[in-house]
Design a protein around this motif. Structure first.
Motif, PDB file in Angstrom:
ATOM      1  N   GLU A 339       0.848  -1.191   0.000  1.00  0.00           N
ATOM      2  CA  GLU A 339       0.000   0.000   0.000  1.00  0.00           C
ATOM      3  C   GLU A 339       0.877   1.231   0.000  1.00  0.00           C
ATOM      4  O   GLU A 339       1.857   1.324   0.742  1.00  0.00           O
ATOM      5  N   ILE A 340       0.493   2.200  -0.815  1.00  0.00           N
ATOM      6  CA  ILE A 340       1.260   3.437  -0.814  1.00  0.00           C
ATOM      7  C   ILE A 340       0.563   4.432   0.101  1.00  0.00           C
ATOM      8  O   ILE A 340      -0.632   4.329   0.355  1.00  0.00           O
ATOM      9  N   THR A 341       1.348   5.365   0.627  1.00  0.00           N
ATOM     10  CA  THR A 341       0.743   6.359   1.506  1.00  0.00           C
ATOM     11  C   THR A 341       0.805   7.769   0.938  1.00  0.00           C
ATOM     12  O   THR A 341       0.032   8.617   1.319  1.00  0.00           O
ATOM     13  N   ASP A 342       1.754   7.984   0.020  1.00  0.00           N
ATOM     14  CA  ASP A 342       1.790   9.290  -0.642  1.00  0.00           C
ATOM     15  C   ASP A 342       1.083   9.128  -1.983  1.00  0.00           C
ATOM     16  O   ASP A 342       1.648   8.590  -2.930  1.00  0.00           O
ATOM     17  N   GLU A 343      -0.159   9.564  -2.056  1.00  0.00           N
ATOM     18  CA  GLU A 343      -0.954   9.300  -3.254  1.00  0.00           C
ATOM     19  C   GLU A 343      -1.035  10.502  -4.185  1.00  0.00           C
ATOM     20  O   GLU A 343      -1.874  10.555  -5.071  1.00  0.00           O
ATOM     21  N   ARG A 344      -0.149  11.465  -3.996  1.00  0.00           N
ATOM     22  CA  ARG A 344      -0.195  12.672  -4.820  1.00  0.00           C
ATOM     23  C   ARG A 344       0.210  12.385  -6.260  1.00  0.00           C
ATOM     24  O   ARG A 344       0.955  11.449  -6.551  1.00  0.00           O
ATOM     25  N   SER A 345      -0.255  13.212  -7.151  1.00  0.00           N
ATOM     26  CA  SER A 345       0.129  13.075  -8.555  1.00  0.00           C
ATOM     27  C   SER A 345       1.558  13.580  -8.738  1.00  0.00           C
ATOM     28  O   SER A 345       2.129  14.202  -7.842  1.00  0.00           O
ATOM     29  N   VAL A 346       2.095  13.305  -9.927  1.00  0.00           N
ATOM     30  CA  VAL A 346       3.443  13.779 -10.243  1.00  0.00           C
ATOM     31  C   VAL A 346       3.520  15.298 -10.070  1.00  0.00           C
ATOM     32  O   VAL A 346       4.444  15.826  -9.447  1.00  0.00           O
ATOM     33  N   ALA A 347       2.508  15.993 -10.594  1.00  0.00           N
ATOM     34  CA  ALA A 347       2.518  17.454 -10.520  1.00  0.00           C
ATOM     35  C   ALA A 347       2.471  17.934  -9.073  1.00  0.00           C
ATOM     36  O   ALA A 347       3.152  18.895  -8.700  1.00  0.00           O
ATOM     37  N   THR A 351       5.339  20.106  -7.161  1.00  0.00           N
ATOM     38  CA  THR A 351       5.021  21.384  -6.513  1.00  0.00           C
ATOM     39  C   THR A 351       5.525  21.404  -5.067  1.00  0.00           C
ATOM     40  O   THR A 351       6.121  22.376  -4.610  1.00  0.00           O
ATOM     41  N   ALA A 352       5.308  20.288  -4.370  1.00  0.00           N
ATOM     42  CA  ALA A 352       5.764  20.211  -2.976  1.00  0.00           C
ATOM     43  C   ALA A 352       7.282  20.345  -2.895  1.00  0.00           C
ATOM     44  O   ALA A 352       7.819  20.981  -1.989  1.00  0.00           O
ATOM     45  N   ILE A 353       7.966  19.743  -3.855  1.00  0.00           N
ATOM     46  CA  ILE A 353       9.433  19.831  -3.866  1.00  0.00           C
ATOM     47  C   ILE A 353       9.854  21.286  -4.082  1.00  0.00           C
ATOM     48  O   ILE A 353      10.739  21.801  -3.392  1.00  0.00           O
ATOM     49  N   ARG A 354       9.198  21.958  -5.009  1.00  0.00           N
ATOM     50  CA  ARG A 354       9.524  23.368  -5.268  1.00  0.00           C
ATOM     51  C   ARG A 354       9.257  24.222  -4.041  1.00  0.00           C
ATOM     52  O   ARG A 354      10.005  25.148  -3.743  1.00  0.00           O
ATOM     53  N   GLN A 355       8.193  23.893  -3.327  1.00  0.00           N
ATOM     54  CA  GLN A 355       7.868  24.685  -2.131  1.00  0.00           C
ATOM     55  C   GLN A 355       8.952  24.569  -1.055  1.00  0.00           C
ATOM     56  O   GLN A 355       9.113  25.441  -0.214  1.00  0.00           O
ATOM     57  N   GLN A 356       9.682  23.471  -1.096  1.00  0.00           N
ATOM     58  CA  GLN A 356      10.804  23.300  -0.158  1.00  0.00           C
ATOM     59  C   GLN A 356      12.031  24.083  -0.624  1.00  0.00           C
ATOM     60  O   GLN A 356      13.053  24.087   0.049  1.00  0.00           O
ATOM     61  N   GLY A 357      11.948  24.689  -1.793  1.00  0.00           N
ATOM     62  CA  GLY A 357      13.120  25.382  -2.336  1.00  0.00           C
ATOM     63  C   GLY A 357      14.030  24.459  -3.117  1.00  0.00           C
ATOM     64  O   GLY A 357      15.207  24.743  -3.305  1.00  0.00           O
ATOM     65  N   TYR A 358      13.468  23.343  -3.570  1.00  0.00           N
ATOM     66  CA  TYR A 358      14.248  22.370  -4.334  1.00  0.00           C
ATOM     67  C   TYR A 358      13.698  22.259  -5.753  1.00  0.00           C
ATOM     68  O   TYR A 358      12.541  22.581  -6.010  1.00  0.00           O
ATOM     69  N   GLN A 359      14.552  21.741  -6.647  1.00  0.00           N
ATOM     70  CA  GLN A 359      14.144  21.564  -8.025  1.00  0.00           C
ATOM     71  C   GLN A 359      13.803  20.102  -8.301  1.00  0.00           C
ATOM     72  O   GLN A 359      14.636  19.224  -8.096  1.00  0.00           O
ATOM     73  N   PRO A 360      12.589  19.826  -8.781  1.00  0.00           N
ATOM     74  CA  PRO A 360      12.292  18.446  -9.184  1.00  0.00           C
ATOM     75  C   PRO A 360      12.948  18.165 -10.536  1.00  0.00           C
ATOM     76  O   PRO A 360      12.811  18.962 -11.455  1.00  0.00           O
ATOM     77  N   VAL A 361      13.661  17.056 -10.641  1.00  0.00           N
ATOM     78  CA  VAL A 361      14.369  16.734 -11.878  1.00  0.00           C
ATOM     79  C   VAL A 361      13.667  15.558 -12.552  1.00  0.00           C
ATOM     80  O   VAL A 361      13.665  14.445 -12.031  1.00  0.00           O
TER      81      VAL A 361
END
Lengths: 369, 65, 256
Positions: A339-347, A351-361
């Motif tokens: 079972e997965i627990t992080d069910e967010r989409s790729v987008a 977005t969450a990664i960017r909000q941390q000040g990081y770049q999604p690659v």
């Protein structure tokens, strides 16, 4: 030479005795070192080190930014078959589990690949159960050829293979191998793997080495934390990674820290790894091998993954579905591997990664062979 | 006859390796002899015959780091 | 914990100081130096005899229980190094060979490429090969695969006594090589040797600094003490000064 020889050296080592000697001062000293030895790494896994998580976190953060910058590489797993001849008592694909079994046809794989690539993902991880009948090597070769049309990078997380078979897949364009030992404790290993080729501890243990020799650019290892005493299992995971780094200069080594989540069978892991311990392990590994990758899957919650961005994680899976054929056709009756627990989409993950000040690659490299 | 000793052509008047070493007044205990790219152990010096055009290296161990 | 020994090929040594026989004012000093330094391995070179000046036999100055390490100095190609090695083995009875191929007459830098080629050949012939190299990690790994018994990176150019100028490069070798790393060349003072051992080198080779000291025997002893001190410091997991301040924004608050 094999990692087995390193493992054997610790046969009579008393972890508890060692942990009893670790002091607060040791931890304070270790976080300042440029280079950690195995004993230092083990000290960071000790109960005493748990009292210094913030200190360790600062160092882990600094090292990760130094070597990886503020980036998180994204990949998506693609399950193409859940046929399996193994009987691993903790796994949803366990062959004694009466679940709907399917193996995607090439046309279905193409459909999945097309659906996945529309999310922007460029790194895909191909997964199967272990069944030579359902997923023979020719089928895997055809699958890889198909996926290479859609993705910059194709990695595999399938049953361990002979070096020649790995070489064959490498020639078809596979550039990464993920292979988890599950546990480095041979006794536990025997008890949880009841049937199938997976019973062979040593063949699995040497798999990452065979893959590195075959030419894979990345090799990702891990222990399924909770099967056996986890400090030991994670210590050996770290030593295994260090061994691979040392043996194969041209291989990028990464670890995962999978821990138990609810799967389809009723398995209660004998050891549990809570969030604090999990974070301690991840950070200790970062200090031990500053250049190695750390992969965090969607077994972890979105909140946890957001925090791990700054603590040492370098690769996230995103937009994950662990059922076979789940990207193009959603069917909630299918059994997932876990079972997965992080069910967010790729987008959403991006977005969450960017909000941390990081770049999604989305694409870290392109194979120009 | 003319042979090459340590890279230099030299005229010698004997075909016996032992005799040559003796004539050259070399200390046999530390001497290493290579004859036509083949090492000749000391116990084979007496039976080694030299011929026109042979290549002889006469070496010894010296100080080195 | 087993005894802390140095393993080279099939031989085990308790001393981690290798010495050399070059540049001594008088070869008679060598045996005294060996005794004072505890060194169990010493290098010798092979040369064409000097027909004019008769010199004494260097081997007479070296006790039987010390392992001879012939070098291939003078070789400019792998082929020459191989030839010298074969002669040295036949003449000295030891399998040990220090490969030294130098094509640069100004700085005496080892030629890594020729050295690798010679190692590949000699290791297959059963030699215990110790290649003298510029510290280059990919090369060291290739030497390891080729069957070298150790790698011997230089600290500084031969005879310069400048110490561990290549320290960060040697650190990579120490971190990644499975065979012993022996720092060779350039160590001019016992403190240099101690520093090499502290960082985790398996051994050091010192020649010029001992041979050209005012009192080589005492200097041999000084190096022995330094090597042992450095080794003990390494084994004890020495500390480091911290100049790290803890950042103000906590990273683990979410766990509480």
């Amino acid at each position: 030479m094999s990692f087995f020889e390193v493992l054997t050296q610790y046969q009579d080592f008393s972890f508890d005795d060692y942990f009893a000697t670790v002091t607060d001062a040791d931890i304070a000293r270790i976080v300042t070192l440029d280079k950690l030895r195995p004993a230092d790494f083990l000290a960071l896994l000790s109960p005493v080190a748990a009292n210094h998580l913030e200190l360790i976190a600062q160092r882990a953060h600094q090292l990760t930014v130094q070597y990886f910058g503020k980036t998180i590489q994204l990949f998506t797993p693609l399950y193409i078959s859940n046929h399996c001849s193994n009987n691993c008592i903790y796994c949803g694909f366990n062959h004694t589990n009466e679940i709907k079994r399917r193996t995607l046809t090439l046309a279905e794989i193409e459909e999945e690949a097309a659906a996945l690539s529309r999310t922007g993902m460029q790194h895909v991880l191909l997964l199967t159960g272990e069944s030579l009948q359902a997923t023979p090597i020719d089928y895997l070769v055809d699958t890889v050829r198909c996926l290479k049309k859609y993705f910059a990078s194709v990695a595999i997380e399938i049953f361990p293979m002979e070096e020649e078979e790995y070489r064959l897949l490498y020639r078809e364009g596979v550039d990464g191998l993920t292979l988890f030992q599950e546990t480095y404790d041979q006794e536990t290993y025997r008890k949880v793997h009841l049937a199938g080729r997976k019973k062979d501890f040593r063949f699995r243990l040497d798999g990452p080495e065979r893959g590195a020799r075959a030419g894979f650019r990345t090799v990702n290892i891990g222990a399924l934390l909770g099967l056996a005493e986890s400090r030991r299992d994670f210590f050996f995971t770290g030593l295994h990674a260090a061994y691979l780094e040392q043996q194969f200069l041209d291989t990028e080594v990464a670890v995962s820290l999978p821990r138990f989540n609810e799967a389809e069978c009723d398995y209660n892991p004998p050891f549990s790894v809570n969030d604090k311990l999990f974070v301690q392990y991840l950070m200790a590994f970062r200090l031990f091998l500053p250049r190695a990758g750390i992969t965090v899957s969607t077994r972890e919650s979105s909140a946890m993954r957001d925090n791990l961005t700054r603590l040492g994680a370098t690769r996230f899976s995103a937009g994950v579905c662990t059922t076979v054929g789940g990207y193009s056709k959603a069917d909630s009756s299918d059994t997932p591997q876990f079972e997965i627990t992080d069910e967010r989409s790729v987008a959403e993950v991006a977005t969450a990664i960017r909000q941390q000040g990081y770049q999604p690659v989305y694409k870290d490299w392109d194979d120009i062979r | 006859m003319r042979i090459k000793i340590n890279g230099r052509d030299q005229d010698i008047d004997t075909g016996s390796l032992t005799e040559l070493i003796d004539q050259m007044d070399l200390p046999p205990s530390s001497l290493v002899v290579e004859h036509n790219l083949r090492l000749v152990p000391q116990d084979q010096w007496a039976t080694t015959r030299l011929e026109e055009g042979d290549v002889l290296e006469l070496l010894n161990f010296v100080g080195g780091g | 914990m087993t005894d802390d020994t140095l393993q080279l090929g099939n031989k085990t040594f308790t001393s981690r100081l290798l010495t050399g026989t070059g540049k001594f004012a008088d070869n008679a000093l060598i045996s005294g130096m060996l005794e004072a330094s505890g060194s169990q391995i010493i290098t010798v070179a092979l040369r064409r005899i000097d027909q004019q000046s008769k010199t004494d036999n260097i081997l007479d100055s070296i006790p039987q229980n010390v392992t001879l390490l012939p070098n291939t100095s003078g070789a400019r190609t792998a082929e020459q190094a191989v030839r010298i090695a074969r002669i040295a083995r036949a003449a000295s009875g030891t399998n040990f060979i220090k490969i030294e191929v130098i094509t640069d007459a100004r700085y005496l830098m080892p030629d890594n490429q020729e050295t690798l080629a010679a190692t590949e050949i000699l290791a297959k012939e059963g030699f215990i090969v110790l290649p003298y190299i510029l510290p280059d990690l990919p090369l060291a790994k290739r030497l390891e695969s080729a069957g070298a018994a150790a790698v011997m990176p230089l600290g500084a150019p031969i005879g310069t006594n400048r110490g561990l100028e290549t320290k960060p490069l040697i650190a990579m070798l120490i971190e990644n090589c499975r065979v012993p790393v022996i720092v060779d060349a350039g160590l001019g003072l016992p403190s240099h040797a101690a520093a090499a051992m502290e960082m985790g080198a398996d051994a050091v080779l010192v020649n010029t600094a001992i041979a050209t000291a005012g009192d080589p025997v005492t200097m041999g002893k000084a190096f022995e003490l330094a090597v042992r001190a450095g080794r003990k410091a390494y084994l004890s997991g020495g500390g480091q000064c911290s100049d790290q301040a803890v950042a103000s924004s906590p990273l683990t608050g979410f766990l509480n």
